[in-house]
Design an enzyme around this catalytic site. Structure first.
Site, PDB file in Angstrom:
ATOM      1  N   CYS A 103       1.215  -1.423  -0.029  1.00  0.00           N
ATOM      2  CA  CYS A 103       0.093   0.267  -0.113  1.00  0.00           C
ATOM      3  C   CYS A 103       0.697   1.581  -0.252  1.00  0.00           C
ATOM      4  O   CYS A 103       0.578   2.408  -0.453  1.00  0.00           O
ATOM      5  CB  CYS A 103      -0.692  -0.129   1.462  1.00  0.00           C
ATOM      6  SG  CYS A 103      -1.827   1.450   1.476  1.00  0.00           S
ATOM      7  N   CYS A 200      -6.667  -1.560   6.691  1.00  0.00           N
ATOM      8  CA  CYS A 200      -7.374  -0.776   6.635  1.00  0.00           C
ATOM      9  C   CYS A 200      -9.283  -1.463   6.184  1.00  0.00           C
ATOM     10  O   CYS A 200     -10.163  -0.900   5.824  1.00  0.00           O
ATOM     11  CB  CYS A 200      -7.159   0.121   5.427  1.00  0.00           C
ATOM     12  SG  CYS A 200      -6.859  -0.268   4.398  1.00  0.00           S
TER      13      CYS A 200
END
Length: 377
Positions: A103, A200
């Site tokens: 990410c 997340c």
């Protein structure tokens, strides 16, 4: 005093205390600061509440408090294509991926920098705990932060010079405690906000199995010892990682009351291998092979094709001494530990350090104890 008013810094703001204080410090230093909230995942929960909406409200409040403009950008497609599909593919292979490393490489320091450039950014900044140092030749080096308990260079180990040249890490010289105090002193609404944990797209409630089963069908199978004795049933190989103790549902035996640990997987037979004892010999590797190598700096010209340094095999772990040997084509690396390393996990990053400098990382493929390959996938 340097006049920073003509230098625009676009700050990735999550609604948390770290990124909020990052924006605050840059504003206090006179920079032209713009806040940007990245929406990477549609995380509406079962009650219809989207935590991203709540976080964005906090970004708006903080930005208003410190007097900076703020925007929201949607990276859901980029995140799905570049991070989430990789995450699922790794689980299909029986591995345990680290999506945060990918990410940062693909979203927070690639897609975000591209977006920030559209806003006229001279730099971007994030609330990561890491430091940067430029050498005499002008090359940027990634260094550990002052707060070693919070240092996040492990997750930033796949960044390159071009990305680091564009980045500021204002929290480099602060401890987490000091950051919270700065937020309180400034009266920021997020001063006491809890740190976010977990991935997340799974959120903090940790319903990992439930989440993963939406994308990968789980298949039950046998839990076996390495000599083939069946001791239980697993819920699906993807739910387990090497060295895991919790959630096995196995008790001690008359002969041995030591706890059970995951010591291996066989994805073709759908077998989960378990063994008793924290010090179980099958949990220890003398060396490992890794690929997807990324060096922050030109390591080969500095150290050659074989060198000694330290490494982390997971985020919270202490550094361990290792010898790194690159293949002739530089595409593979063999990492030999000074002392046998426990619970080496394919799919995780092995991150290399020289003192406080983060040299880069690779993704673990296989682990060995002497000549014997461990049953890790």
């Amino acid at each position: 005093m340097t006049d920073n008013s003509h230098t625009r810094v676009v700050v990735g703001m999550s609604g948390g205390v770290d990124s909020s204080v990052t924006a605050l410090l840059l504003k206090q230093q006179g920079y032209d600061v713009v806040g940007v909230f990245m929406k990477n995942w549609d995380d509406t929960d079962e009650n219809g509440v989207c935590t991203a909406t709540e976080d964005y409200k906090d970004v708006a409040k903080v930005a208003t408090q410190i007097g900076i403009p703020y925007y929201s950008v949607n990276f859901e497609k980029e995140y799905w294509d570049r991070v989430f599909t990789y995450f699922i593919d790794e689980f299909k292979k029986g591995r345990t991926p680290n999506p945060d490393v990918i990410c940062n490489k693909e979203i927070k320091f690639k897609a975000f920098i591209e977006y920030a450039n559209q806003l006229g950014a001279d730099y971007v900044a994030t609330g990561h705990y890491a430091d940067l140092k430029r050498d005499e030749a002008g090359n940027m080096h990634l260094m550990r932060a002052k707060d070693q308990t919070k240092d996040q260079t492990y997750f930033l180990s796949q960044l390159d010079h071009a990305q680091l040249d564009k980045v500021l890490f204002p929290l480099a010289g602060y401890t987490k405690k000091e950051v919270r105090q700065l937020a309180k002193d400034a009266g920021l609404v997020v001063a006491d906000k809890k740190d976010s944990v977990g991935i997340c797209f799974i959120g903090e409630d940790g319903h990992f199995r439930e989440f993963l089963s939406q994308y990968l069908p789980a298949q039950q199978g046998e839990m076996q010892t390495v000599d083939g004795k069946v001791v239980g049933t697993h819920a699906g190989l993807m739910y387990y990682t090497i060295g895991q103790r919790k959630g096995l549902g196995l008790g001690g035996t008359k002969e041995n009351n030591d706890p059970w640990f995951v010591i291996g997987k066989d994805i073709t037979k759908n077998v989960l291998y378990v063994g008793q004892g924290y010090e179980n010999e099958h949990l220890y590797a003398t060396h490992m092979e890794a690929s997807d190598i990324h060096w922050v700096d030109d390591v080969v010209s500095r150290y050659g094709m074989e060198f000694h340094c330290t490494a982390k095999f997971r985020y919270r772990q202490k550094d361990e001494g290792v010898t790194v040997k690159l293949s002739d084509d530089g595409q593979m690396v063999t990492v030999t530990s000074d002392d046998p390393a426990r619970a080496i996990t394919p799919g995780q990053a092995v991150v290399f350090y020289d003192g406080d400098e983060c040299l880069g990382s690779a993704i673990i493929d296989r682990a060995y104890n002497q000549e014997r390959q461990l049953q890790y996938v």
